[in-house]
Design an enzyme around this catalytic site. Structure first.
Site, PDB file in Angstrom:
ATOM      1  N   GLN A 133      55.534  49.539  54.330  1.00  0.00           N
ATOM      2  CA  GLN A 133      55.859  50.651  55.229  1.00  0.00           C
ATOM      3  C   GLN A 133      54.614  51.181  55.933  1.00  0.00           C
ATOM      4  O   GLN A 133      54.677  51.541  57.106  1.00  0.00           O
ATOM      5  CB  GLN A 133      56.526  51.790  54.439  1.00  0.00           C
TER       6      GLN A 133
ATOM      7  N   HIS B  93      58.277  50.559  45.245  1.00  0.00           N
ATOM      8  CA  HIS B  93      59.418  49.674  45.469  1.00  0.00           C
ATOM      9  C   HIS B  93      59.442  48.667  44.326  1.00  0.00           C
ATOM     10  O   HIS B  93      58.418  48.340  43.725  1.00  0.00           O
ATOM     11  CB  HIS B  93      59.226  48.966  46.815  1.00  0.00           C
TER      12      HIS B  93
ATOM     13  N   ASP C 180      50.634  48.059  48.550  1.00  0.00           N
ATOM     14  CA  ASP C 180      51.863  47.608  49.192  1.00  0.00           C
ATOM     15  C   ASP C 180      51.925  48.266  50.564  1.00  0.00           C
ATOM     16  O   ASP C 180      52.189  49.457  50.684  1.00  0.00           O
ATOM     17  CB  ASP C 180      53.061  48.006  48.336  1.00  0.00           C
TER      18      ASP C 180
ATOM     19  N   CYS D  57      65.817  50.159  46.222  1.00  0.00           N
ATOM     20  CA  CYS D  57      64.906  49.377  45.369  1.00  0.00           C
ATOM     21  C   CYS D  57      63.797  50.263  44.808  1.00  0.00           C
ATOM     22  O   CYS D  57      62.622  49.881  44.785  1.00  0.00           O
ATOM     23  CB  CYS D  57      64.329  48.183  46.130  1.00  0.00           C
TER      24      CYS D  57
END
Length: 406
Positions: A202, A122, A199, A364
């Site tokens: 999700q 992202h 990250d 994104c």
């Protein structure tokens, strides 16, 4: 027992209609809906308990501080952090990654040093590293996914050189649903002394997360995808990495002493939390994480895996729909294109008329779109409250799109 009807009844918005049709909300990858327990926590926070946190000696300030700081322990439990002091509050994953970029990476990287990224990232896990490329001459090294959308940990680890200072990788692709073997990456990178930023925007939504087992140095989450309020989030930063960091934001709460000539900083995590925080947003995030843990992350994962499997079966019957990414064990996130001139925005608009909420665009993730050779997709992303009936509704909507756009 995972009682889906009971769960759905706990989300007020799911009972409404859109364009005269029952709402089928499949935009969870962008932002999830909120259960009543979260709405109640937010309402109570403002209506009955609100005051600024820390340092206040009156009842409401003490109560707000107690509610707010309790969330640190909730997040630590949710991620299985070694200590709640390894949890730093923020407005979401974007701020968390920027904190790592400014406070940890920037002071220790020089021109020619390398950061390894996957092409699936992202923009929130790309742009902060571009800052270092632009301003300090850091080199960004990209690892493409395989043809099925999976990411080979050996290719990530094989890109490490003696100039590699960080690996930044998603736990779960917001476009392809690919679940990355971040534990294998962290294990191999750790053997070579390379920290890993994960990250978890999700990943933490769809599966249990144990940061100690994964072995990551940094793990960022965002509240609004975790059925909590927007403007809430947290990042796990291992204690030894915190000790290497300079403060990013300066202001109230993050200091011990300030004079005209000197400043001394508070101990982490407050050292990295300047100014009045999102008090009620954070309290709401805590309520959302407790809600998810009460349901059981394993149960949520099993429910969503069943939805994903059923959706794959139904998509197989639509030979004019292209599903981007077929990695084994992918999350229930499906980015779709249609043969012919149908644009993702047209698909989304037609589905909306049927009460079906999906997201259209590049999500994104422009480097990934370029890699896949598409400009945009229509993304249907499922959550803990979605049903197989809603998969069928989506399929019916796509068949209407094909009829109108083919």
């Amino acid at each position: 027992m995972y009682d889906i009807e009971k769960i759905r009844a706990e989300f007020p918005i799911l009972s409404r209609e859109v364009n005269g049709k029952p709402l089928t909300y499949l935009d969870n990858g962008a932002s999830a809906q909120k259960p009543q327990v979260v709405i109640d926590a937010i309402t109570r926070g403002y209506a009955e308990e609100y005051s600024n946190v820390h340092r206040g000696l009156h009842y409401l300030s003490n109560l707000s501080t107690e509610r707010y700081e309790a969330v640190r322990g909730i997040v630590a439990k949710f991620l299985n952090a070694g200590s709640e002091d390894e949890i730093i509050f923020n407005s979401g994953t974007t701020e968390g990654i920027n904190l790592v970029s400014y406070a940890w990476a920037a002071p220790r990287m020089q021109a020619g040093d390398e950061i390894i990224l996957s092409t699936m990232e992202h923009h929130a896990n790309i742009v902060p590293w571009h800052f270092l490329r632009e301003r300090q001459g850091v080199v960004l090294k990209w690892i493409d996914p395989e043809a099925d959308g999976s990411l080979d940990p050996d290719k990530v680890l094989g890109a490490i050189t003696d100039r590699t200072k960080l690996i930044a990788v998603t736990h779960c692709s917001n476009v392809l649903g690919t679940v990355v073997d971040v534990k294998a990456i962290c294990t191999g990178a750790g053997d070579k002394g390379v920290p890993v930023m994960v990250d978890g925007s999700q990943g933490a939504v769809h599966m249990p997360v144990d940061v100690q087992d994964i072995g990551c140095d940094f793990y960022a989450i965002t509240g609004h995808k975790l059925y909590g309020p927007s403007g809430s989030g947290a990042i796990y930063i291992r204690a030894d990495r915190q000790a290497e960091m300079q403060p990013f934001f300066g202001g109230g709460d993050m200091i011990n002493e300030v004079s005209k000539d000197t400043v001394t900083y508070a101990n982490p995590p407050l050292k990295f939390e300047a100014g009045t925080p999102g008090i009620v947003q954070t309290i709401g995030m805590g309520a959302a994480l407790e809600y998810m843990m009460d349901l059981g992350m394993e149960n949520i994962a099993a429910h969503e895996a069943a939805l994903a499997s059923y959706a794959v079966e139904r998509f197989a019957g639509l030979n004019w729909v292209n599903v981007q990414g077929h990695a084994p064990g992918k999350a229930a996130i499906f980015s779709l294109t249609m043969e012919g001139a149908a644009h993702a925005h047209d698909i989304s608009t037609i589905l909306d008329k049927k009460g079906i909420a999906v997201r259209a665009g590049h999500h994104c993730a422009k480097p990934l779109m370029e890699h896949m050779g598409v400009a945009a997709t229509a993304r249907a992303s499922f959550g803990l409250y979605n049903t197989t009936d809603e998969v069928d509704t989506l399929i019916d909507g796509l068949e209407l799109c094909h009829k109108l756009l083919a």
